[in-house]
Design a protein around this motif. Structure first.
Motif, mmCIF file in Angstrom:
data_model
loop_
_atom_site.group_PDB
_atom_site.id
_atom_site.type_symbol
_atom_site.label_atom_id
_atom_site.label_comp_id
_atom_site.label_asym_id
_atom_site.label_seq_id
_atom_site.Cartn_x
_atom_site.Cartn_y
_atom_site.Cartn_z
ATOM 1 N N TYR A 183 23.180 11.562 -43.229
ATOM 2 C CA TYR A 183 23.026 12.675 -42.857
ATOM 3 C C TYR A 183 23.647 13.149 -41.917
ATOM 4 C CZ TYR A 183 23.075 9.466 -38.819
ATOM 5 O OH TYR A 183 24.102 8.964 -37.865
ATOM 6 N N GLY A 184 24.553 13.208 -41.419
ATOM 7 C CA GLY A 184 25.006 13.908 -41.118
ATOM 8 C C GLY A 184 25.323 15.258 -40.763
ATOM 9 N N PHE A 185 26.833 16.052 -40.376
ATOM 10 C CA PHE A 185 27.422 17.451 -40.876
ATOM 11 C C PHE A 185 28.776 17.260 -42.327
ATOM 12 C CE2 PHE A 185 26.753 18.658 -36.797
ATOM 13 C CZ PHE A 185 24.904 18.751 -36.618
ATOM 14 N N GLY A 186 29.090 16.331 -42.311
ATOM 15 C CA GLY A 186 29.948 15.687 -42.965
ATOM 16 C C GLY A 186 29.743 15.096 -44.412
ATOM 17 N N GLN A 187 30.907 15.743 -44.986
ATOM 18 C CA GLN A 187 30.877 14.419 -47.024
ATOM 19 C C GLN A 187 32.210 13.605 -47.153
ATOM 20 O OE1 GLN A 187 28.951 15.099 -49.356
ATOM 21 N NE2 GLN A 187 28.173 16.719 -48.151
ATOM 22 N N VAL A 188 32.053 12.927 -46.688
ATOM 23 C CA VAL A 188 33.158 11.842 -47.230
ATOM 24 C C VAL A 188 32.827 10.614 -47.783
ATOM 25 C CG1 VAL A 188 33.555 9.269 -45.613
ATOM 26 C CG2 VAL A 188 32.358 11.173 -44.472
ATOM 27 N N ARG A 189 33.736 10.414 -48.803
ATOM 28 C CA ARG A 189 33.818 9.686 -49.570
ATOM 29 C C ARG A 189 33.801 7.941 -50.112
ATOM 30 N NH1 ARG A 189 37.917 12.782 -53.740
ATOM 31 N NH2 ARG A 189 37.278 15.477 -53.635
ATOM 32 N N GLU A 190 35.904 8.212 -48.820
ATOM 33 C CA GLU A 190 35.414 6.767 -48.327
ATOM 34 C C GLU A 190 34.816 5.880 -47.542
ATOM 35 O OE1 GLU A 190 39.503 5.719 -49.225
ATOM 36 O OE2 GLU A 190 40.092 7.285 -51.035
ATOM 37 N N TYR A 191 34.333 4.333 -47.531
ATOM 38 C CA TYR A 191 34.029 3.913 -46.188
ATOM 39 C C TYR A 191 33.028 2.577 -46.679
ATOM 40 C CZ TYR A 191 29.869 5.399 -49.022
ATOM 41 O OH TYR A 191 29.252 5.372 -50.399
ATOM 42 N N ASP A 192 33.112 2.356 -45.190
ATOM 43 C CA ASP A 192 33.056 0.378 -45.456
ATOM 44 C C ASP A 192 31.857 0.707 -45.473
ATOM 45 O OD1 ASP A 192 35.841 -1.160 -44.778
ATOM 46 O OD2 ASP A 192 35.571 1.225 -43.498
ATOM 47 N N TYR A 193 30.443 1.247 -45.016
ATOM 48 C CA TYR A 193 29.184 1.103 -44.768
ATOM 49 C C TYR A 193 28.819 2.764 -44.585
ATOM 50 C CZ TYR A 193 30.049 -3.808 -42.852
ATOM 51 O OH TYR A 193 30.767 -4.865 -42.448
ATOM 52 N N VAL A 194 27.194 2.552 -45.534
ATOM 53 C CA VAL A 194 26.585 3.617 -44.935
ATOM 54 C C VAL A 194 24.978 3.668 -44.780
ATOM 55 C CG1 VAL A 194 26.040 3.755 -47.936
ATOM 56 C CG2 VAL A 194 26.489 5.896 -46.146
ATOM 57 N N ILE A 195 25.069 4.840 -43.540
ATOM 58 C CA ILE A 195 23.748 4.799 -43.410
ATOM 59 C C ILE A 195 22.835 6.059 -44.091
ATOM 60 C CG2 ILE A 195 23.715 3.457 -41.729
ATOM 61 C CD1 ILE A 195 24.052 5.357 -39.553
ATOM 62 N N GLU A 196 21.761 6.092 -44.568
ATOM 63 C CA GLU A 196 21.229 6.894 -44.928
ATOM 64 C C GLU A 196 20.002 7.564 -43.597
ATOM 65 O OE1 GLU A 196 20.923 9.134 -47.846
ATOM 66 O OE2 GLU A 196 21.713 7.324 -48.978
ATOM 67 N N THR A 197 19.917 7.215 -42.615
ATOM 68 C CA THR A 197 19.552 7.234 -41.292
ATOM 69 C C THR A 197 19.592 6.242 -40.180
ATOM 70 O OG1 THR A 197 17.588 5.394 -41.804
ATOM 71 C CG2 THR A 197 16.945 8.015 -42.641
ATOM 72 N N PHE A 198 19.603 6.678 -38.979
ATOM 73 C CA PHE A 198 20.492 5.919 -37.955
ATOM 74 C C PHE A 198 19.803 4.389 -37.802
ATOM 75 C CE2 PHE A 198 21.242 5.476 -33.385
ATOM 76 C CZ PHE A 198 22.480 5.401 -33.068
ATOM 77 N N ASP A 199 18.444 4.563 -37.763
ATOM 78 C CA ASP A 199 17.617 3.105 -37.643
ATOM 79 C C ASP A 199 18.510 1.566 -38.879
ATOM 80 O OD1 ASP A 199 16.295 4.953 -39.559
ATOM 81 O OD2 ASP A 199 14.837 3.028 -39.230
ATOM 82 N N GLU A 200 19.153 2.388 -40.034
ATOM 83 C CA GLU A 200 19.715 1.409 -40.431
ATOM 84 C C GLU A 200 20.702 0.091 -40.146
ATOM 85 O OE1 GLU A 200 20.364 3.283 -44.351
ATOM 86 O OE2 GLU A 200 18.959 3.761 -44.696
ATOM 87 N N LEU A 201 20.870 0.884 -38.881
ATOM 88 C CA LEU A 201 21.955 0.431 -38.221
ATOM 89 C C LEU A 201 22.041 -0.887 -37.483
ATOM 90 C CD1 LEU A 201 24.111 3.199 -35.629
ATOM 91 C CD2 LEU A 201 24.887 1.676 -37.979
ATOM 92 N N VAL A 202 20.573 -1.481 -37.662
ATOM 93 C CA VAL A 202 20.496 -2.458 -36.832
ATOM 94 C C VAL A 202 19.736 -2.865 -38.306
ATOM 95 C CG1 VAL A 202 17.469 -3.339 -36.153
ATOM 96 C CG2 VAL A 202 18.548 -1.961 -34.871
ATOM 97 N N ARG A 203 19.149 -2.908 -39.505
ATOM 98 C CA ARG A 203 19.481 -3.784 -41.417
ATOM 99 C C ARG A 203 20.930 -4.674 -40.567
ATOM 100 N NH1 ARG A 203 20.669 -2.621 -45.635
ATOM 101 N NH2 ARG A 203 20.537 0.234 -45.017
ATOM 102 N N ILE A 204 21.278 -3.820 -40.983
ATOM 103 C CA ILE A 204 23.535 -3.228 -41.226
ATOM 104 C C ILE A 204 23.785 -4.605 -40.257
ATOM 105 C CG2 ILE A 204 25.312 -3.189 -41.688
ATOM 106 C CD1 ILE A 204 24.097 0.048 -42.499
ATOM 107 N N PHE A 205 23.651 -4.420 -39.245
ATOM 108 C CA PHE A 205 24.591 -5.071 -37.901
ATOM 109 C C PHE A 205 23.462 -6.187 -36.636
ATOM 110 C CE2 PHE A 205 27.099 -1.416 -39.380
ATOM 111 C CZ PHE A 205 27.910 -1.961 -39.267
#
Length: 205
Positions: A183-205
């Motif tokens: 949801y932030g300012f950049g475009q990233v192709r490679e990552y280990d996890y992705v979140i569409e909204t900040f609160d998804e962190l609670v679900r992942i971790f």
């Protein structure tokens, strides 16, 4: 996992409106500036270190002039941030409160000295963070600052949460997983996890 390290701009909040006001207060009377800086311009350089921001926004100025203008803008930025704050992304404080009960939390941002402190001052979120770092204090790259935070706080299993390719590269440099804040300012192709909204962190971790 024992900890989470966060980028600031584009990850925890959007401060561009406030930063634009601060910069305009400095640049509007400067005859050396030939084009007005826009919100789009600022968003395009979020996440970069200050010298690189100067090169991209003021390519027609010499290095010494850029440094002086950026120093003035950054000082104004800190004052405006402390007074007006920025726009926190949805549920940021709620999520930080939950995560801080399980992990140690940190901020590593490519900002000037005093910027994170101004963020803390306005939004009163420092209670959730153990430590922070930036190149304004250390003159180090983001990856080096992540490693510094890990060494200083004896962290062994951390992740870095950020929104730009620079954040991804910094996490790789530090040897830790990268969580892409889409949801932030950049475009990233490679990552280990992705979140569409900040609160998804609670679900992942």
């Amino acid at each position: 996992m024992d900890s989470m390290i966060f980028d600031l701009d584009g990850t925890l909040w959007d401060p561009t409106d406030t930063i634009l006001l601060a910069w305009e207060s400095i640049l509007k009377e400067d005859e050396r500036i030939i084009s007005k800086i826009t919100k789009k311009d600022l968003k395009s350089v979020m996440g970069l270190q200050v010298p690189e921001i100067g090169k991209r926004l003021f390519p027609y100025l010499d290095e010494q002039t850029r440094e002086q203008i950026l120093e003035d803008c950054c000082l104004a930025e800190n004052k405006y941030i402390e007074k007006y704050g920025g726009i926190l992304y949805s549920y940021v404080e709620d999520v930080l409160k939950v995560l801080s009960q399980k992990y140690k939390l940190f901020i590593v941002s490519n900002c000037q000295d005093g910027y994170i402190e101004a963020f803390y001052q306005y939004h009163q979120l420092d209670q959730y963070f153990t430590d922070y770092e930036n190149p304004g204090r250390t003159l180090l790259s983001k990856g080096e600052n992540i490693k510094l935070i890990m060494e200083r706080n004896h962290l062994f299993q951390s992740v870095y949460v950020g929104d730009t390719e620079g954040d991804q590269k910094a996490a790789r440099y530090a040897g830790i997983p990268f969580v892409y804040a889409k949801y932030g300012f950049g475009q990233v192709r490679e990552y280990d996890y992705v979140i569409e909204t900040f609160d998804e962190l609670v679900r992942i971790f």
